[in-house]
Design a protein around this motif. Structure first.
Motif, PDB file in Angstrom:
ATOM      1  N   GLN A 243      14.760  -6.865   4.949  1.00 52.73           N
ATOM      2  CA  GLN A 243      16.027  -7.587   4.903  1.00 52.73           C
ATOM      3  C   GLN A 243      16.467  -7.888   3.473  1.00 52.73           C
ATOM      4  OE1 GLN A 243      15.688 -11.021   7.419  1.00 52.73           O
ATOM      5  NE2 GLN A 243      15.365  -9.808   9.269  1.00 52.73           N
ATOM      6  N   ASP A 244      15.766  -7.315   2.510  1.00 49.80           N
ATOM      7  CA  ASP A 244      16.121  -7.490   1.108  1.00 49.80           C
ATOM      8  C   ASP A 244      16.841  -6.230   0.633  1.00 49.80           C
ATOM      9  OD1 ASP A 244      16.345  -7.857  -1.576  1.00 49.80           O
ATOM     10  OD2 ASP A 244      14.197  -7.859  -2.003  1.00 49.80           O
ATOM     11  N   PRO A 245      18.163  -6.270   0.449  1.00 52.86           N
ATOM     12  CA  PRO A 245      18.912  -5.050   0.121  1.00 52.86           C
ATOM     13  C   PRO A 245      18.887  -4.682  -1.348  1.00 52.86           C
ATOM     14  CG  PRO A 245      20.424  -6.888   0.281  1.00 52.86           C
ATOM     15  CD  PRO A 245      19.050  -7.441   0.604  1.00 52.86           C
ATOM     16  N   ALA A 246      18.303  -5.503  -2.214  1.00 58.94           N
ATOM     17  CA  ALA A 246      18.368  -5.241  -3.644  1.00 58.94           C
ATOM     18  C   ALA A 246      17.660  -3.939  -3.985  1.00 58.94           C
ATOM     19  CB  ALA A 246      17.738  -6.399  -4.418  1.00 58.94           C
ATOM     20  N   PRO A 247      18.357  -2.971  -4.587  1.00 57.32           N
ATOM     21  CA  PRO A 247      17.709  -1.699  -4.929  1.00 57.32           C
ATOM     22  C   PRO A 247      16.747  -1.857  -6.097  1.00 57.32           C
ATOM     23  CG  PRO A 247      19.939  -1.752  -5.817  1.00 57.32           C
ATOM     24  CD  PRO A 247      19.776  -3.015  -4.981  1.00 57.32           C
ATOM     25  N   GLY A 248      15.698  -1.027  -6.094  1.00 59.10           N
ATOM     26  CA  GLY A 248      14.797  -0.977  -7.228  1.00 59.10           C
ATOM     27  C   GLY A 248      13.823  -2.124  -7.336  1.00 59.10           C
ATOM     28  N   ARG A 249      13.760  -2.995  -6.334  1.00 58.43           N
ATOM     29  CA  ARG A 249      12.837  -4.120  -6.395  1.00 58.43           C
ATOM     30  C   ARG A 249      11.517  -3.748  -5.739  1.00 58.43           C
ATOM     31  NH1 ARG A 249      15.349  -9.788  -4.712  1.00 58.43           N
ATOM     32  NH2 ARG A 249      13.176 -10.240  -5.128  1.00 58.43           N
ATOM     33  N   ASP A 250      10.443  -4.388  -6.178  1.00 54.06           N
ATOM     34  CA  ASP A 250       9.128  -4.105  -5.622  1.00 54.06           C
ATOM     35  C   ASP A 250       8.829  -4.978  -4.404  1.00 54.06           C
ATOM     36  OD1 ASP A 250       8.528  -2.159  -7.452  1.00 54.06           O
ATOM     37  OD2 ASP A 250       7.648  -3.568  -8.881  1.00 54.06           O
ATOM     38  N   SER A 251       9.679  -5.961  -4.139  1.00 51.89           N
ATOM     39  CA  SER A 251       9.438  -6.866  -3.022  1.00 51.89           C
ATOM     40  C   SER A 251      10.116  -6.352  -1.761  1.00 51.89           C
ATOM     41  CB  SER A 251       9.961  -8.268  -3.353  1.00 51.89           C
ATOM     42  OG  SER A 251      11.367  -8.219  -3.542  1.00 51.89           O
ATOM     43  N   THR A 252       9.616  -6.776  -0.625  1.00 48.33           N
ATOM     44  CA  THR A 252      10.259  -6.521   0.652  1.00 48.33           C
ATOM     45  C   THR A 252      10.282  -7.819   1.427  1.00 48.33           C
ATOM     46  OG1 THR A 252       8.146  -5.832   1.584  1.00 48.33           O
ATOM     47  CG2 THR A 252       9.615  -4.094   0.816  1.00 48.33           C
ATOM     48  N   LEU A 253      11.200  -7.927   2.361  1.00 44.88           N
ATOM     49  CA  LEU A 253      11.326  -9.142   3.145  1.00 44.88           C
ATOM     50  C   LEU A 253      11.405  -8.762   4.613  1.00 44.88           C
ATOM     51  CD1 LEU A 253      11.729 -12.216   3.276  1.00 44.88           C
ATOM     52  CD2 LEU A 253      14.179 -11.824   3.050  1.00 44.88           C
ATOM     53  N   PHE A 254      10.314  -8.985   5.321  1.00 46.68           N
ATOM     54  CA  PHE A 254      10.261  -8.653   6.733  1.00 46.68           C
ATOM     55  C   PHE A 254      10.148  -9.928   7.555  1.00 46.68           C
ATOM     56  CE2 PHE A 254       8.724  -4.909   4.565  1.00 46.68           C
ATOM     57  CZ  PHE A 254       9.408  -3.903   5.203  1.00 46.68           C
ATOM     58  N   LYS A 255      10.753  -9.907   8.718  1.00 45.22           N
ATOM     59  CA  LYS A 255      10.695 -11.032   9.646  1.00 45.22           C
ATOM     60  C   LYS A 255       9.915 -10.632  10.890  1.00 45.22           C
ATOM     61  CE  LYS A 255      13.376 -14.141   7.595  1.00 45.22           C
ATOM     62  NZ  LYS A 255      12.954 -15.520   7.286  1.00 45.22           N
ATOM     63  N   ASN A 256       9.243 -11.595  11.504  1.00 45.15           N
ATOM     64  CA  ASN A 256       8.557 -11.330  12.768  1.00 45.15           C
ATOM     65  C   ASN A 256       9.532 -11.221  13.922  1.00 45.15           C
ATOM     66  OD1 ASN A 256       5.940 -11.381  11.628  1.00 45.15           O
ATOM     67  ND2 ASN A 256       5.949 -13.614  11.670  1.00 45.15           N
ATOM     68  N   GLU A 257      10.691 -11.871  13.782  1.00 49.79           N
ATOM     69  CA  GLU A 257      11.688 -11.854  14.845  1.00 49.79           C
ATOM     70  C   GLU A 257      12.615 -10.651  14.697  1.00 49.79           C
ATOM     71  OE1 GLU A 257      11.454 -14.326  12.663  1.00 49.79           O
ATOM     72  OE2 GLU A 257      10.782 -16.137  13.709  1.00 49.79           O
ATOM     73  N   LEU A 258      13.118 -10.184  15.836  1.00 44.88           N
ATOM     74  CA  LEU A 258      14.049  -9.063  15.854  1.00 44.88           C
ATOM     75  C   LEU A 258      15.422  -9.534  15.367  1.00 44.88           C
ATOM     76  CD1 LEU A 258      14.375  -6.064  16.775  1.00 44.88           C
ATOM     77  CD2 LEU A 258      15.160  -6.974  18.990  1.00 44.88           C
ATOM     78  N   TYR A 259      16.032  -8.738  14.489  1.00 44.64           N
ATOM     79  CA  TYR A 259      17.379  -9.034  13.998  1.00 44.64           C
ATOM     80  C   TYR A 259      18.329  -7.905  14.364  1.00 44.64           C
ATOM     81  CZ  TYR A 259      16.325 -13.229  11.293  1.00 44.64           C
ATOM     82  OH  TYR A 259      15.997 -14.507  10.925  1.00 44.64           O
ATOM     83  N   GLN A 260      19.607  -8.185  14.349  1.00 43.37           N
ATOM     84  CA  GLN A 260      20.626  -7.200  14.684  1.00 43.37           C
ATOM     85  C   GLN A 260      21.820  -7.358  13.757  1.00 43.37           C
ATOM     86  OE1 GLN A 260      21.160  -9.066  18.663  1.00 43.37           O
ATOM     87  NE2 GLN A 260      23.372  -9.001  18.212  1.00 43.37           N
ATOM     88  N   VAL A 261      22.609  -6.283  13.641  1.00 43.18           N
ATOM     89  CA  VAL A 261      23.809  -6.334  12.817  1.00 43.18           C
ATOM     90  C   VAL A 261      24.839  -5.383  13.401  1.00 43.18           C
ATOM     91  CG1 VAL A 261      23.084  -4.518  11.211  1.00 43.18           C
ATOM     92  CG2 VAL A 261      24.681  -6.294  10.443  1.00 43.18           C
ATOM     93  N   ASN A 262      26.103  -5.748  13.295  1.00 39.75           N
ATOM     94  CA  ASN A 262      27.198  -4.903  13.758  1.00 39.75           C
ATOM     95  C   ASN A 262      27.757  -4.087  12.599  1.00 39.75           C
ATOM     96  OD1 ASN A 262      27.045  -5.889  16.375  1.00 39.75           O
ATOM     97  ND2 ASN A 262      28.555  -7.492  16.011  1.00 39.75           N
ATOM     98  N   VAL A 263      27.956  -2.800  12.839  1.00 43.08           N
ATOM     99  CA  VAL A 263      28.548  -1.911  11.841  1.00 43.08           C
ATOM    100  C   VAL A 263      29.534  -0.987  12.549  1.00 43.08           C
ATOM    101  CG1 VAL A 263      26.652  -1.934  10.179  1.00 43.08           C
ATOM    102  CG2 VAL A 263      26.559  -0.362  12.112  1.00 43.08           C
ATOM    103  N   PRO A 264      30.613  -0.585  11.869  1.00 43.58           N
ATOM    104  CA  PRO A 264      31.601   0.285  12.511  1.00 43.58           C
ATOM    105  C   PRO A 264      31.228   1.765  12.418  1.00 43.58           C
ATOM    106  CG  PRO A 264      32.378  -0.339  10.337  1.00 43.58           C
ATOM    107  CD  PRO A 264      31.075  -1.067  10.551  1.00 43.58           C
ATOM    108  N   LEU A 265      31.637   2.542  13.413  1.00 41.93           N
ATOM    109  CA  LEU A 265      31.501   3.988  13.379  1.00 41.93           C
ATOM    110  C   LEU A 265      32.397   4.537  12.281  1.00 41.93           C
ATOM    111  CD1 LEU A 265      30.365   6.574  14.783  1.00 41.93           C
ATOM    112  CD2 LEU A 265      32.422   6.542  16.209  1.00 41.93           C
ATOM    113  N   VAL A 266      31.885   5.480  11.505  1.00 40.05           N
ATOM    114  CA  VAL A 266      32.599   6.024  10.355  1.00 40.05           C
ATOM    115  C   VAL A 266      33.105   7.425  10.670  1.00 40.05           C
ATOM    116  CG1 VAL A 266      32.317   6.783   7.953  1.00 40.05           C
ATOM    117  CG2 VAL A 266      31.315   4.632   8.708  1.00 40.05           C
ATOM    118  N   LYS A 267      34.240   7.775  10.107  1.00 36.76           N
ATOM    119  CA  LYS A 267      34.775   9.125  10.242  1.00 36.76           C
ATOM    120  C   LYS A 267      33.757  10.135   9.739  1.00 36.76           C
ATOM    121  CE  LYS A 267      38.969  11.760   9.164  1.00 36.76           C
ATOM    122  NZ  LYS A 267      40.261  11.741   8.418  1.00 36.76           N
ATOM    123  N   GLN A 268      33.529  11.205  10.497  1.00 42.30           N
ATOM    124  CA  GLN A 268      32.473  12.159  10.181  1.00 42.30           C
ATOM    125  C   GLN A 268      32.643  12.768   8.783  1.00 42.30           C
ATOM    126  OE1 GLN A 268      30.115  12.293  12.410  1.00 42.30           O
ATOM    127  NE2 GLN A 268      28.824  14.025  11.817  1.00 42.30           N
TER     128      GLN A 268
END
Length: 509
Positions: A138-163
């Motif tokens: 869940q850590d979007p920062a590029p190039g970082r050595d850390s990661t952020l994981f959760k035990n709980e399930l998460y979700q996100v809405n994103v739109p379909l993109v033109k091919q």
């Protein structure tokens, strides 16, 4: 920003009952997660090929129908794997066909996911809201050595993109599609790979795709890429109709000479399966027995082969079987091995790990004081050091590399599968997670056909093995790109204090 799947929200406990966590064998669920998946019903699970293309049944379990990886009854939801079926045309994520089916040892009783068909996919408008879920970074920062994981399930809405806005390898290909925002900010990420992306329909929710890859996580202008399930309707049906076989199996180390192996095929379909031809590929390989001309319902058969190990290197044997089964006109089974000879007594004494055997290739690694190093190699030559019998846990060692960057390579293979590569000068500590009861690790230095640079040598020292219970380094899926990716599988190979040592970074596909 509050950390989310990438800026999504925590899922309700019963929102996605078909959700599956793929976890490394012999690891706690919350520590061994490496990919997501979805439950198809009965004994079958759908995931991404890149999650499991370097794995076998001994490497992973499936955890079905939970949202919290630490909930009290998590072990009741954990299932052993019987077989893994990777799409036959899968090479890498950017070329597509990033899809795989996992067959469980026994049937599971959970809510199965509904799969979208071609009609639904073709009639979805650009901008349609899709939902993707997972336990990934869940850590979007590029190039970082850390990661952020959760035990709980998460979700996100994103739109379909033109091919046409997808990456070049996707825009003209029906086997994948893209989703996300032009400005980024919301996305799946590493560890979400293999999980479902769904769309609301009259049937509730239907799975439209599988989390595959992308450049970075939630970066502007870089959309997430998802395998298009409706393109693979017949392939999914074929792999879930009940014909069960080992698509690929690592049979370990083999001395030079002739060896024998039996491939087992089980017919759990609703009809008798007849085969009309068997072809074999491999050095000195031939079929010595075949009881598979007719396979009764709920019965099994075997194809036995002999093959010749004629060199101290990796090798393989494959068998193609023709059938009269609808949707499965043929299937392939294969084995791989590494040809070896016993290491010297001095080398074995330096690597005196309990229950472990040590082997070498033709150009043997040698003892040099308190270290082990590759010999002087000619152009195009290689040297392998093989350790077998390693218990679950972690293997650590110091490494010093002095080679020609981008031409000579130090490679690591775990249980017959490629896991790690680096090139050029550098030094550091490498720690490998081992998931099987009996693991094989091959360290290889391979020179190119032309020039030399530096000492042209790889040296290792301070080799230690920690058994399960003493190490939190889990096994996982090695990756192949140094650029970031949306939904890449977690790279659990841990490389510490690297200095100049180059290696594949996280968020790689």
């Amino acid at each position: 920003m509050s950390p989310r799947i990438i800026n999504g929200e925590k899922s309700d406990i019963d929102s996605w009952p078909f959700m599956v966590a793929l976890v490394s064998k012999h690891r706690e669920v919350n520590k061994g997660l490496f990919c997501g998946a979805s439950f198809l019903g009965g004994r079958y699970i759908l995931t991404a090929a890149h999650c499991v293309d370097s794995k076998e049944k001994l490497d992973l379990d499936a955890v079905i129908g939970i949202s919290d990886l630490t909930q009290n009854d998590v072990t009741e939801h954990r299932y052993s794997v019987k077989e893994i079926y990777v799409h036959e045309d899968y090479k890498n994520v950017e070329d597509g066909n990033d899809i795989a089916i996992i067959e469980l040892e026994k049937e599971a009783a959970y809510t199965s996911v509904n799969l979208a068909d071609q009609y639904l996919r073709n009639n979805l408008p650009v901008g349609e809201t899709l939902t993707v879920m997972g336990w990934g970074d869940q850590d979007p920062a590029p190039g970082r050595d850390s990661t952020l994981f959760k035990n709980e399930l998460y979700q996100v809405n994103v739109p379909l993109v033109k091919q046409s806005l997808c990456p070049d390898s996707v825009k003209n290909n029906d086997n994948a599609f893209c989703a996300g925002f032009e400005n980024g900010g919301y996305d799946s990420c590493q560890g979400d790979s293999g999980g479902p992306i769904v769309v609301a329909s009259g049937n509730g929710y239907e799975q439209l795709g599988v989390v595959s890859w992308g450049q970075g996580c939630a970066e502007a202008g870089n959309y997430g890429v998802y395998t298009n399930i409706s393109h693979f309707t017949d392939w999914i049906s074929a792999k879930t109709q009940g014909l069960s076989y080992r698509q690929s199996e690592f049979v370990g180390t083999k001395y030079l000479g002739t060896h024998s192996h039996s491939f087992s095929i089980n017919n759990n379909t609703d009809q008798i399966v007849r085969t009309s031809g068997v072809t074999i590929q491999g050095v000195g390989a031939l079929v010595t027995a075949n009881t598979c001309s007719e396979i009764a319902i709920n019965e099994s058969c075997a194809i036995t082969v002999n093959y010749n190990v004629d060199k101290l290197d990796a090798g393989a044997v494959s068998v193609k079987v023709l059938t009269d089964l609808p949707l499965t006109p043929s299937f392939d089974v294969a084995l791989s091995y590494v040809g070896v000879e016993a290491a010297s007594a001095g080398l074995r004494n330096m690597l005196s790990i309990a229950n472990t055997e040590v082997y070498v290739s033709e150009n043997a690694w040698v003892k040099n004081g308190s270290s082990i190093e590759t010999p002087v190699l000619g152009n195009g030559e290689f040297a392998q050091l093989t350790m077998t019998g390693l218990a679950p846990g972690s293997l650590s060692f110091n490494v010093n590399i002095s080679t020609e960057k981008n031409y000579d390579y130090f490679n690591i293979y775990i249980n017959g599968h490629f896991y790690f590569r680096t090139s050029g000068p550098g030094s550091g500590v490498i720690t490998l997670g081992l998931s099987r009861n009996n693991n094989t690790v091959v360290l290889e230095y391979k020179k190119d056909d032309n020039y030399s640079y530096g000492n042209d040598r790889v040296t290792i020292s301070k080799v230690t093995h920690s058994v399960d219970g003493k190490s939190d380094i889990p096994d996982g899926h090695s990756t192949s790109k140094s650029s970031g990716s949306s939904g890449g599988a977690i790279n659990w190979i841990s490389v510490l204090s690297l200095g100049l040592l180059a290696f594949v970074r996280r968020r790689s596909v």
